[in-house]
Design a protein around this motif. Structure first.
Motif: not given
Length: 566
Positions: A414-418
């Motif tokens: 979620r942080i890297l928006d994969h």
């Protein structure tokens, strides 16, 4: 009043502030007037009258009647001195020709689709990108490729991905032309197998090899799915076994000693522009792709119900807005930056040719500043060589750091928006490999200081590593780990330091030293109070700690001498 009116007297206007279009052919004069009007409306750059007059004088000398009489390449090479000198008049002339050409040609897909070179600016794309189908010699294949590319663009696919597909099909077209494939009906499994062999000879399993096959497969699948051409043979298929085996490439995370140099406050303050420094901090701490970071809107901070700050950005690869949590320091820096950019809607507006601040800083501008900064700060790798990096490596570094800190993969995703968990799992595989490599190479000793040998090359290596991983999770110790199989119960009431199954390495030396200090204090206090049994129990622990510390310290000294000798 007379003095005021005198300021606006045409007779006192400076010569370099006047644009005179006399001497141009009527059509050419109208074209240039229209182009200047468009440039004023665009408000993307300033056009001084002196630059306009350079173009006017050049066009007078050509004695032409229209900008469309010559190609863009002809105008580019004819005006002024070679680039980069005289770049402003050259840019204005090319801009004027494109505007007149766009006016003369039909707009939208109706006018562009039939051409073999698409001017994507007429289809709503920024800048002046093009797609050329000229290299495809077969009309039957060129028409299908154009239809495929138009469909891909209509789905919102990233332009660079579309270009990659076009390049792959240009290669396939040349292969078909070379081998005599005269129609789509001739593209059967035999031809495809021949093409696969040709790819293997040229690319031999490199990453581009698999991409070429994947793009061809997507093209053939689209023809069948959308019924574009019924003559495609049923045997024209690609299978998973046709792809080359892909080797697992680790993320390109930067080493921590390199990051320590990059993140050092003294080095960060050596950026010549505060915008470049802030952009660097955002890329490092938030893991944004460089273009997403540079295109941040001025109003990019979002606060949740607890007043915790988040950075809001547009993920251009996934075509969606995303949020990433940020720390208070970064929040304060961004807030200060919002004040300094004034009315610009961008957090990092381009400095030049940007009157309204609408255009963001370009990637090339930031990269140039970054590489000059790296050279100025003398950032070095582990071999003492100047570091060569790309801004995207900070995204890999953040992902690797989070996994190494045991942040759950779903949180990292979620942080890297994969878009998928598989992308994030790549970092987890690296983490596991790194830990295993250190575990295999580290010297492991037991409570008597004897080296414990765990052969990583044995047939039980994978099982042994799995046991160690499980043991570290379920039987974690502050100063080592347990070598006892997890199915068994521990018969030792003492905290492992009298247990024959206890194993430790040099990484736990600080804990051992601190523990020994505490044990010696316990022994002294027990003897003073006459608690003989308590003192006796802890003497064994202190002796084992002394043996462990001595062995590990000797091993560390030998390692340093070996490193110095090499």
């Amino acid at each position: 009043m007379e003095e005021f009116l005198g300021r606006f007297n045409p007779a006192v206007v400076l010569a370099d502030q006047v644009v005179r279009l006399n001497g141009l052919a009527p059509q050419l004069k109208l074209e240039l007037q229209y182009a200047l009007q468009c440039r004023r409306a665009d408000r993307s750059t300033k056009t001084p009258p002196a630059v306009v007059m350079q173009v006017v004088r050049f066009l007078r000398e050509t004695a032409g009647s229209s900008l469309l009489e010559c190609t863009e390449d002809h105008w580019r090479t004819s005006i002024g001195r070679p680039a980069p000198k005289d770049s402003n008049p050259r840019a204005l002339l090319l801009y004027a020709r494109r505007r007149i050409e766009d006016l003369a040609q039909a707009g939208g897909w109706e006018g562009e689709y039939g051409r073999d070179v698409w001017q994507l600016r007429r289809l709503g794309f920024e800048g002046n990108p093009t797609l050329s189908f000229d290299p495809i010699p077969q009309p039957w294949l060129r028409d299908l490729v154009k239809r495929w590319v138009r469909w891909q663009l209509s789905t919102g696919l990233v332009l660079e991905t579309v270009r990659r597909g076009l390049r792959s099909l240009i290669r396939f077209a040349r292969f078909c032309h070379r081998t005599g494939v005269a129609s789509l009906g001739g593209v059967d499994r035999t031809v495809i197998e021949h093409y696969l062999a040709d790819l293997q000879t040229e690319m031999a399993g490199r990453q581009r090899h698999g991409d070429q096959i994947g793009q061809l497969n997507a093209f053939l699948t689209a023809i069948r799915t959308h019924a574009w051409d019924a003559t495609l043979p049923a045997t024209a298929m690609l299978f998973s076994t046709d792809y080359p085996k892909r080797s697992e490439r680790p993320p390109r995370a930067l080493a921590e000693h390199v990051m320590a140099q990059i993140e050092h406050p003294d080095n960060l303050h050596r950026f010549e522009d505060d915008a470049h420094r802030l952009a660097t901090l955002i890329l490092i701490r938030c893991g944004l792709r460089v273009n997403d970071g540079l295109k941040l809107e001025r109003d990019c901070i979002v606060l949740d119900a607890d007043r915790a700050p988040y950075l809001r950005y547009f993920n251009h690869k996934m075509k969606r807005e995303a949020l990433v949590p940020i720390d208070e320091e970064l929040h304060a820096l961004i807030t200060a930056r919002q004040t300094s950019v004034g009315r610009s809607p961008r957090l990092f507006p381009r400095l030049l040719k940007n009157p309204d601040g609408l255009q963001p800083m370009s990637s090339s501008t930031y990269r140039g500043a970054l590489y000059r900064w790296l050279e100025r700060c003398e950032i070095r790798d582990e071999h003492g060589r100047p570091v060569q990096l790309t801004p995207h490596q900070w995204r890999h570094t953040l992902g690797t750091r989070l996994i190494n800190k045991d942040v759950p993969q779903e949180v990292v995703r979620r942080i890297l928006d994969h878009d998928s968990p598989q992308m994030t799992a790549h970092y987890a595989r690296l983490h596991d490999t790194t830990i295993r490599r250190h575990w295999e190479t580290a010297r492991k000793i037991d409570i008597s200081g004897t080296t414990v040998v765990l052969d990583p090359e044995s047939t039980l290596a994978e099982a042994a590593w799995a046991k160690q991983r499980l043991g570290r999770v379920t039987q974690a110790l502050p100063n080592g780990f347990c070598g006892l199989p997890v199915q068994k119960t521990c018969p030792h009431a003492n905290a492992c330091l009298t247990c024959p199954m206890f194993i430790t390495t040099g990484e736990f030396l600080p804990q051992h030293r601190e523990h020994r200090t505490q044990v010696l204090q316990i022994i002294s206090a027990a003897e003073a109070r006459g608690q003989t049994r308590l003192a006796e129990m802890n003497r064994q622990v202190a002796e084992n700690l002394g043996t462990i510390i001595g062995t590990l310290e000797d091993d560390a000294v030998r390692s340093e001498r070996t490193a110095d000798a090499s």
